[in-house]
Design an enzyme around this catalytic site. Structure first.
Site, PDB file in Angstrom:
ATOM      1  NE  ARG A   1      -3.197   1.628   2.884  1.00 16.30           N
ATOM      2  CZ  ARG A   1      -3.785   1.790   4.048  1.00 16.30           C
ATOM      3  NH1 ARG A   1      -4.346   0.768   4.648  1.00 16.30           N
ATOM      4  NH2 ARG A   1      -3.813   2.957   4.614  1.00 16.30           N
TER       5      ARG A   1
ATOM      6  N   GLY B   1      -5.201  13.763  22.636  1.00 15.91           N
ATOM      7  CA  GLY B   1      -4.158  13.874  21.589  1.00 15.91           C
ATOM      8  C   GLY B   1      -2.911  14.619  22.022  1.00 15.91           C
TER       9      GLY B   1
ATOM     10  CB  ILE C   1      -3.882  18.295  25.663  1.00 19.39           C
ATOM     11  CG1 ILE C   1      -4.580  19.196  24.652  1.00 19.39           C
ATOM     12  CG2 ILE C   1      -3.823  18.942  27.033  1.00 19.39           C
ATOM     13  CD1 ILE C   1      -6.006  19.571  25.042  1.00 19.39           C
TER      14      ILE C   1
ATOM     15  CE  LYS D   1     -10.557  10.962  23.262  1.00 23.41           C
ATOM     16  NZ  LYS D   1     -11.071  11.895  22.263  1.00 23.41           N
TER      17      LYS D   1
ATOM     18  N   GLY E   1      -5.578  14.390  15.301  1.00 27.79           N
ATOM     19  CA  GLY E   1      -4.826  14.851  14.132  1.00 27.79           C
ATOM     20  C   GLY E   1      -3.431  14.256  14.128  1.00 27.79           C
TER      21      GLY E   1
END
Ligand code: HSE
Length: 437
Positions: free
Chosen positions: A54, A139, A141, A210, A307
């Site tokens: 891939r 993420g 932080i 979370k 992200g």
């Protein structure tokens, strides 16, 4: 004293998706910077993927990419592995295999930890290995390290978080672009914030997973994520965004853990937050967490909760911590999923108190407001303010009535709205949201 060692530390990646490619980019493009912080070069020796053919967005040195996990588990020179396979299986089995092979593991997989954390942490402890998981919550932080280490002198009293960037993006979009929920979800999908099936984000499950991790770390509460009462953003209408604005609030999906003498209040729900409060200023796909500790007072964290590079930033920091040996030290004393008994139990959710926003869609007729007020009085719910505008929706005989209440319990608010929904004049299921004070 020698501060650095030029012998490289061999590391491996399992899973080279979006975040994995970001991690590989940092390892290859910022090698000098990482070597400075790790005290020795980090060499990406293997990157295990399911399909080597891939196309990948990151260029790896020849021989690094492989579909053979045994080339990592069987290589004693690789001590630390970044495991970025998503979902529960085979992620769980791979994690166990890596631990059994003597590897310290770094992961960003919050769903895996929320579901199988006790088993994985037990095994890692038995084997004398460590699991680092900063990227699994919020993420980029650094909230895990801050709670587990930097605030460890405190009794944490409360934690309020915007922990799901997709929901926060949707709510921001509905407010700023004046769109409806479905249009905002489609935009979140177009921009890559929301999955094709966004259920776990929008129904509050992701935030609850979370919160379960944070609540255990911060309060020593051992709670399964699916036991945390949760509501998502699916039922929020543009009308609610408008009324909230008229009242001086914004709607935010909050994950809350608050220590009370009766126990730990723990829930995920959309709430009205005063427009001048810092949490109301968190826009788009950003996350934020406010922690209150008895010694430190209020502390704020704000940043991107998902992200490629924000998440890779947390993963690589964990990787450096693991290579230099810090992870092993902190992992040994970490309260999360340890054998220690829970320090606090969750409070009965029905007893949790708050002010409430109610919206009823009713027939615009005499006596209707009095009927609603009477039901609220019966359940001891005291009205603080009322909004009814002169005209309802065009071509409809129904009109929205919005009520703000004084403090009441979740149980009373639920029972009162259920009774109001039975009234003949009520046209559709009422909307009930907490007001964050
Ligand atoms: N999907 C999550 C969010 C990020 O929107 O915040 C990963 O948990």
């Amino acid at each position: 004293m020698q501060l650095s060692d030029t012998t490289p530390s061999n590391v491996a990646l399992v899973g080279v998706g979006t975040v994995g490619a970001g991690v590989a980019r940092l390892l290859t493009e910022q090698a000098d910077r990482l070597a400075r912080h790790a005290g020795r070069p980090l060499r990406l020796t293997r990157a295990v993927v399911r399909d080597v053919a891939r196309p990948r967005e990151v260029k790896l040195a020849d021989g690094v990419l492989t579909d053979d996990l045994a080339s990592v588990t069987g290589d004693e020179s690789i001590r630390t592995v970044v495991q970025l396979v998503g979902g529960l299986e085979p992620a769980r089995s791979i994690m166990l295999e890596l631990l059994e092979a003597g590897k310290d593991v770094v992961t960003a997989n919050k769903a895996l930890l929320a579901e199988h954390g006790p088993e994985l942490f037990d095994r890692a402890r038995e084997l004398g290995r460590s699991i680092a998981f900063e990227a699994s919550v919020a993420g980029g932080i650094p909230i895990i390290t801050n709670i587990a280490q930097c605030l460890s002198a405190n009794e944490i009293q409360s934690l309020h978080g915007i922990l799901n960037g997709t929901c926060n993006f949707i709510l921001t979009e509905m407010e700023e672009q004046e769109t409806d929920y479905a249009t905002a979800v489609a935009e979140a999908q177009r921009l890559g914030y929301a999955e094709a099936d966004p259920t776990l984000d929008v129904d509050g499950s992701d935030a609850a997973q979370k919160l379960a991790i944070l609540a255990h770390l911060a309060f020593g509460a051992r709670v399964a994520w699916h036991e945390i009462p949760r509501e998502g953003v699916e039922r929020i209408e543009p009308l609610d965004i408008h009324f909230a604005a008229e009242l001086g609030y914004r709607i935010k999906l909050l994950a809350v853990a608050e220590l009370m003498s009766e126990g730990l209040e723990l829930y995920v729900s959309p709430q009205l937050v005063r427009r001048d409060a810092p949490l109301a200023e968190v826009h788009g796909a950003y996350n934020a967490v406010r922690v209150v500790g008895d010694a430190v007072g209020r502390v704020w964290f704000h940043g991107l909760g998902a992200g490629q590079m924000p998440t890779a930033s947390a993963v690589v920091a964990d990787l450096i911590d693991t290579v230099v040996g810090r992870s092993a030290i902190t992992f040994r004393t970490l309260e999360l999923w340890s054998q220690r008994p829970p320090r606090v139990s969750p409070r009965d959710h029905q007893q949790v108190e708050s002010r409430y926003y109610f919206r009823f869609s009713v027939k615009d007729d005499s006596g209707v407001l009095a009927e609603i007020a009477s039901v609220l009085g019966r359940f001891d719910v005291s009205i603080a303010s009322v909004i009814q505008h002169e005209t309802g929706e065009e071509g409809s005989d129904s009109v929205p009535i919005v009520l703000m209440t004084h403090k009441t319990t979740e149980g009373a608010a639920q029972r009162a709205t259920a009774a109001i929904d039975q009234l003949d004049a009520v046209r559709s299921t009422s909307v009930r949201m907490r007001v964050a004070d």
